[in-house]
Design an enzyme around this catalytic site. Structure first.
Site, PDB file in Angstrom:
ATOM      1  N   HIS A 130       0.836  -1.200   0.000  1.00  0.00           N
ATOM      2  CA  HIS A 130       0.000   0.000   0.000  1.00  0.00           C
ATOM      3  C   HIS A 130       0.875   1.256   0.000  1.00  0.00           C
ATOM      4  O   HIS A 130       0.621   2.202  -0.759  1.00  0.00           O
ATOM      5  CB  HIS A 130      -0.910  -0.015   1.234  1.00  0.00           C
ATOM      6  CG  HIS A 130      -1.641   1.264   1.494  1.00  0.00           C
ATOM      7  ND1 HIS A 130      -2.967   1.459   1.152  1.00  0.00           N
ATOM      8  CD2 HIS A 130      -1.230   2.436   2.069  1.00  0.00           C
ATOM      9  CE1 HIS A 130      -3.336   2.672   1.499  1.00  0.00           C
ATOM     10  NE2 HIS A 130      -2.297   3.296   2.056  1.00  0.00           N
ATOM     11  N   GLU A 131       1.906   1.270   0.850  1.00  0.00           N
ATOM     12  CA  GLU A 131       2.782   2.439   0.914  1.00  0.00           C
ATOM     13  C   GLU A 131       3.561   2.626  -0.391  1.00  0.00           C
ATOM     14  O   GLU A 131       3.764   3.753  -0.850  1.00  0.00           O
ATOM     15  CB  GLU A 131       3.729   2.322   2.108  1.00  0.00           C
ATOM     16  CG  GLU A 131       3.047   2.268   3.455  1.00  0.00           C
ATOM     17  CD  GLU A 131       2.078   3.427   3.671  1.00  0.00           C
ATOM     18  OE1 GLU A 131       2.328   4.532   3.142  1.00  0.00           O
ATOM     19  OE2 GLU A 131       1.059   3.228   4.353  1.00  0.00           O
ATOM     20  N   HIS A 134       1.477   4.369  -2.904  1.00  0.00           N
ATOM     21  CA  HIS A 134       1.516   5.828  -2.745  1.00  0.00           C
ATOM     22  C   HIS A 134       2.739   6.409  -3.453  1.00  0.00           C
ATOM     23  O   HIS A 134       2.655   7.464  -4.091  1.00  0.00           O
ATOM     24  CB  HIS A 134       1.578   6.200  -1.263  1.00  0.00           C
ATOM     25  CG  HIS A 134       0.247   6.201  -0.575  1.00  0.00           C
ATOM     26  ND1 HIS A 134      -0.859   6.866  -1.077  1.00  0.00           N
ATOM     27  CD2 HIS A 134      -0.159   5.631   0.598  1.00  0.00           C
ATOM     28  CE1 HIS A 134      -1.876   6.712  -0.245  1.00  0.00           C
ATOM     29  NE2 HIS A 134      -1.479   5.965   0.772  1.00  0.00           N
ATOM     30  N   GLU A 202      -6.264   7.203  -0.690  1.00  0.00           N
ATOM     31  CA  GLU A 202      -6.193   5.973   0.100  1.00  0.00           C
ATOM     32  C   GLU A 202      -6.897   4.826  -0.607  1.00  0.00           C
ATOM     33  O   GLU A 202      -6.392   3.696  -0.627  1.00  0.00           O
ATOM     34  CB  GLU A 202      -6.816   6.205   1.487  1.00  0.00           C
ATOM     35  CG  GLU A 202      -5.986   7.072   2.414  1.00  0.00           C
ATOM     36  CD  GLU A 202      -4.604   6.519   2.651  1.00  0.00           C
ATOM     37  OE1 GLU A 202      -4.443   5.298   2.855  1.00  0.00           O
ATOM     38  OE2 GLU A 202      -3.640   7.308   2.623  1.00  0.00           O
TER      39      GLU A 202
END
EC number: 3.4.24.-
Length: 311
Positions: A130-131, A134, A202
């Site tokens: 997930h990071e 980003h 997100e």
């Protein structure tokens, strides 16, 4: 759709900033506001990553000091087609993680010791994917720009109130009532835009992160665990610096669970539902997947009862 929405919101944030400058000082004020925004964003572009990591006391690790954790991020970065980011650990009991950096070539990811202790290897993989999503989407830069503009709007609003007494309507001033209105409404409008951008990014990072690690249900399970811990274990550094809350995978601040315009993150239940829907479409079962990918990897330290994979 998320990218278009983000672009529109960023344009709205910039227009709001310049509009406040215009109300304070006319055309000259608007140009000054624009120049201030450029200077603040230039500073944030080059320094925001190191500033946030230092703020949280993050310690950089490598393949020797944290082989399992570092190796996990390395494999995920390869899957995502990204350069290897710098990898950090934060001494914090609250499970959480964030990414920072102005672009993929200068990116860093950080996980707390609480996260590495509380989650399984597959769940940690989902969080770090997930990071990295980003990073791949340049969200770290986008959120830096919005946070900087939001802070600058608040600063301008305070200037409007401070100098309102020295200007009257005959000289083009907005008066004390207008100054009070700007001081109250402008920061609220900036906050709403900032939160809206954060929320949309997100959802996109959840989707892309699930695709990177190959296990949407592992990320969903991680979100549920982190959210539960976040409301029980305080993150005092985040409480002292609430402007950084949007960087974390789950809001580190206490008492913010409502899925509304004033929340830095979407409701965790909505995110989990979206990941479950993605898992169904991917044919995911929640088992195997990423954990089976490294053929020669040693036994996972997340399942041995040790204090965590950082040596």
């Amino acid at each position: 759709m998320n990218y278009a929405r983000t672009a529109i919101l960023l344009a709205g944030m910039t227009a709001l900033f310049m509009g406040v400058g215009y109300l304070i000082g006319g055309g000259g004020g608007m140009m000054i506001a624009f120049m201030v925004a450029l200077a603040m964003n230039a500073f944030s572009y080059w320094n925001s990553g190191s500033m946030v990591l230092h703020m949280y006391g993050a310690k950089e690790v490598d393949a020797r000091s944290a082989p399992e954790y570092y190796g996990l991020v390395q494999e995920l970065a390869q899957r995502a087609g990204l350069p290897m980011p710098k990898v950090y650990i934060i001494e914090s009991a609250q499970p959480n993680a964030f990414a920072t950096g102005r672009n993929p070539e200068h990116a860093a990811v950080a996980a707390s010791t609480g996260l590495l202790n509380a989650l399984s290897r597959d769940e940690v993989a989902g969080v770090m994917a997930h990071e990295l999503a980003h990073v791949k989407n340049y969200d770290t830069l986008t959120m830096t720009v919005t946070a900087t503009l939001a802070g600058a709007i608040g600063m301008l609003a305070n200037f409007a109130f401070m100098f309102s007494g020295n200007r009257d309507s005959n000289n083009g001033g907005i008066g004390i009532i207008g100054s009070i209105a700007i001081m109250i409404l402008a920061p609220i409008a900036a906050m709403i835009v900032q939160m809206a951008i954060s929320r949309s990014r997100e959802y996109e990072a959840d989707r892309m992160g699930a695709e990177i690690c190959g296990q949407p249900l592992s990320l969903a399970s991680a979100l549920a665990k982190i959210s539960n811990y976040a409301h029980q274990v305080p993150n005092m550094e985040a409480e002292r610096n609430p402007a950084t809350a949007h960087m974390f995978i789950i809001n580190p601040l206490s008492g913010q669970r409502m899925d509304n315009l004033f929340s830095t993150h979407p409701d965790t239940g909505n995110r989990i539902a979206a990941l479950q829907d993605l898992a169904a479409r991917m044919g995911a079962t929640g088992r195997g997947g990423f954990a089976q990918a490294p053929q020669a990897a040693p036994a996972s330290p997340w399942n041995t009862g040790r204090r965590g994979p950082w040596g």
